[in-house]
Design a protein around this motif. Structure first.
Motif, PDB file in Angstrom:
ATOM      1  N   ASP A  33      -4.645   9.118  -3.813  1.00  0.00           N
ATOM      2  CA  ASP A  33      -5.426   8.263  -4.645  1.00  0.00           C
ATOM      3  C   ASP A  33      -4.652   6.319  -5.056  1.00  0.00           C
ATOM      4  OD1 ASP A  33      -7.899  10.078  -4.256  1.00  0.00           O
ATOM      5  OD2 ASP A  33      -6.766  11.325  -6.244  1.00  0.00           O
ATOM      6  N   SER A  34      -3.337   7.035  -5.409  1.00  0.00           N
ATOM      7  CA  SER A  34      -2.889   5.664  -5.859  1.00  0.00           C
ATOM      8  C   SER A  34      -2.595   4.735  -4.789  1.00  0.00           C
ATOM      9  CB  SER A  34      -1.467   5.575  -6.626  1.00  0.00           C
ATOM     10  OG  SER A  34      -0.614   6.412  -5.813  1.00  0.00           O
ATOM     11  N   ALA A  35      -2.388   5.206  -3.428  1.00  0.00           N
ATOM     12  CA  ALA A  35      -1.947   4.446  -2.432  1.00  0.00           C
ATOM     13  C   ALA A  35      -3.299   3.534  -2.167  1.00  0.00           C
ATOM     14  CB  ALA A  35      -1.837   4.962  -1.084  1.00  0.00           C
ATOM     15  N   PHE A  36      -4.338   4.293  -1.882  1.00  0.00           N
ATOM     16  CA  PHE A  36      -5.988   4.081  -1.784  1.00  0.00           C
ATOM     17  C   PHE A  36      -6.474   3.037  -2.822  1.00  0.00           C
ATOM     18  CE2 PHE A  36     -10.015   5.002  -1.458  1.00  0.00           C
ATOM     19  CZ  PHE A  36     -10.397   4.560   0.079  1.00  0.00           C
ATOM     20  N   LYS A  37      -5.528   3.532  -3.530  1.00  0.00           N
ATOM     21  CA  LYS A  37      -6.592   2.301  -4.849  1.00  0.00           C
ATOM     22  C   LYS A  37      -5.798   0.301  -4.250  1.00  0.00           C
ATOM     23  CE  LYS A  37      -6.553   1.478  -9.645  1.00  0.00           C
ATOM     24  NZ  LYS A  37      -5.949   1.974 -10.839  1.00  0.00           N
ATOM     25  N   MET A  38      -4.697   1.166  -4.148  1.00  0.00           N
ATOM     26  CA  MET A  38      -3.758   0.169  -3.847  1.00  0.00           C
ATOM     27  C   MET A  38      -3.884  -0.870  -2.394  1.00  0.00           C
ATOM     28  SD  MET A  38      -1.125  -1.232  -6.013  1.00  0.00           S
ATOM     29  CE  MET A  38      -0.707  -2.376  -4.744  1.00  0.00           C
ATOM     30  N   LEU A  39      -4.425   0.241  -1.045  1.00  0.00           N
ATOM     31  CA  LEU A  39      -5.044  -0.857  -0.306  1.00  0.00           C
ATOM     32  C   LEU A  39      -6.732  -1.296  -0.944  1.00  0.00           C
ATOM     33  CD1 LEU A  39      -5.750  -0.645   3.059  1.00  0.00           C
ATOM     34  CD2 LEU A  39      -6.654   1.276   3.322  1.00  0.00           C
TER      35      LEU A  39
ATOM     36  N   VAL B 116       1.115  -1.196  -0.193  1.00  0.00           N
ATOM     37  CA  VAL B 116       0.094   0.167  -0.371  1.00  0.00           C
ATOM     38  C   VAL B 116       0.851   0.843   0.033  1.00  0.00           C
ATOM     39  CG1 VAL B 116      -1.772   1.101   1.203  1.00  0.00           C
ATOM     40  CG2 VAL B 116      -2.489  -0.875   1.160  1.00  0.00           C
ATOM     41  N   GLU B 117       1.429   1.918  -1.629  1.00  0.00           N
ATOM     42  CA  GLU B 117       1.956   2.922  -2.016  1.00  0.00           C
ATOM     43  C   GLU B 117       2.034   3.565  -2.923  1.00  0.00           C
ATOM     44  OE1 GLU B 117       6.500   2.017  -2.746  1.00  0.00           O
ATOM     45  OE2 GLU B 117       5.802  -0.189  -1.870  1.00  0.00           O
ATOM     46  N   GLY B 118       2.230   4.583  -2.839  1.00  0.00           N
ATOM     47  CA  GLY B 118       2.419   5.214  -4.470  1.00  0.00           C
ATOM     48  C   GLY B 118       2.523   6.883  -4.095  1.00  0.00           C
ATOM     49  N   LEU B 119       2.326   7.793  -5.170  1.00  0.00           N
ATOM     50  CA  LEU B 119       3.050   8.790  -5.263  1.00  0.00           C
ATOM     51  C   LEU B 119       1.863   9.481  -4.585  1.00  0.00           C
ATOM     52  CD1 LEU B 119       5.308   9.176  -8.946  1.00  0.00           C
ATOM     53  CD2 LEU B 119       6.077   8.650  -6.668  1.00  0.00           C
TER      54      LEU B 119
END
Length: 198
Positions: free
Chosen positions: A91-97, A85-88
């Motif tokens: 929104d990208s981290a939330f999508k991974m979650l 669960v990470e991202g720049l």
């Protein structure tokens, strides 16, 4: 290679401490993930799961056979890792979650067919599984899945969370305060609903 038998830890956690929540804070490479996997294998009562062969010859089965009879493969286990669960951006981290939670739902998709499951929980679960859930559903995701598991199995659920700190560490590393605050809000929601008074 070498294998360090840490199975006695299972006995100590249940028999000696009576903790309802335990936090393992060890440096990297100390075997936290392996310990979580070991506990999941020991406790999980998924259909037709029998871990006796896996633990054959190890301390837990050799020294505490009665304990194993009472606890091995006797409880539903919800296990997740937040490592990816990470991202720049938030929104990208939330999508991974949402993807991590969807994968848990897919693994436990049979819960949708169980009797005694609350209809609202079925609807939330379906949204989580399809990755169409909103913020509030995600914040309540673990408690929803645990409630369904408890209804299906008739037993309390053991919750294992690995790499719980990664999403916040990645958000902090981004130097974006809004990203950090939003991720903190989501994780606080997930943790408080799944742990507090549960």
């Amino acid at each position: 290679g070498y294998y360090v038998d840490k199975t006695e830890l299972i006995y100590e956690l249940v028999h000696d401490t009576r903790n309802e929540v335990t936090l393992f804070t060890r440096p990297r490479r100390f075997g936290k993930t392996l310990t979580m996997s070991m506990m999941e294998s020991f406790f999980d009562c998924s259909i037709n799961r029998d871990s006796r062969e896996l633990f054959q010859g190890l301390d837990i089965l050799e020294k505490h056979p009665e304990f194993c009879q009472e606890w091995m493969n006797q409880y539903p286990v919800l296990s997740l890792s937040l490592k990816v669960v990470e991202g720049l951006t938030f929104d990208s981290a939330f999508k991974m979650l949402k993807t991590v939670i969807a994968n848990i739902c897919k693994k436990n998709a049979s819960l949708l067919n169980e009797e005694g499951i609350d209809e609202d929980d079925r609807i939330k679960f379906a949204r989580l599984k399809a990755e169409t859930a909103g913020l509030e559903d995600v914040k309540n995701s673990l408690v929803t899945i645990m409630r369904m598991m408890k209804a299906a199995y008739g037993k309390p659920v053991i919750l294992l969370i690995d790499e719980y700190d990664v999403p916040l560490a990645k958000a902090e590393a981004s130097k974006n305060k809004e990203y950090y605050q939003r991720m903190l809000d989501v994780l606080r929601g997930i943790m408080s609903t799944s742990l507090k008074t549960n």
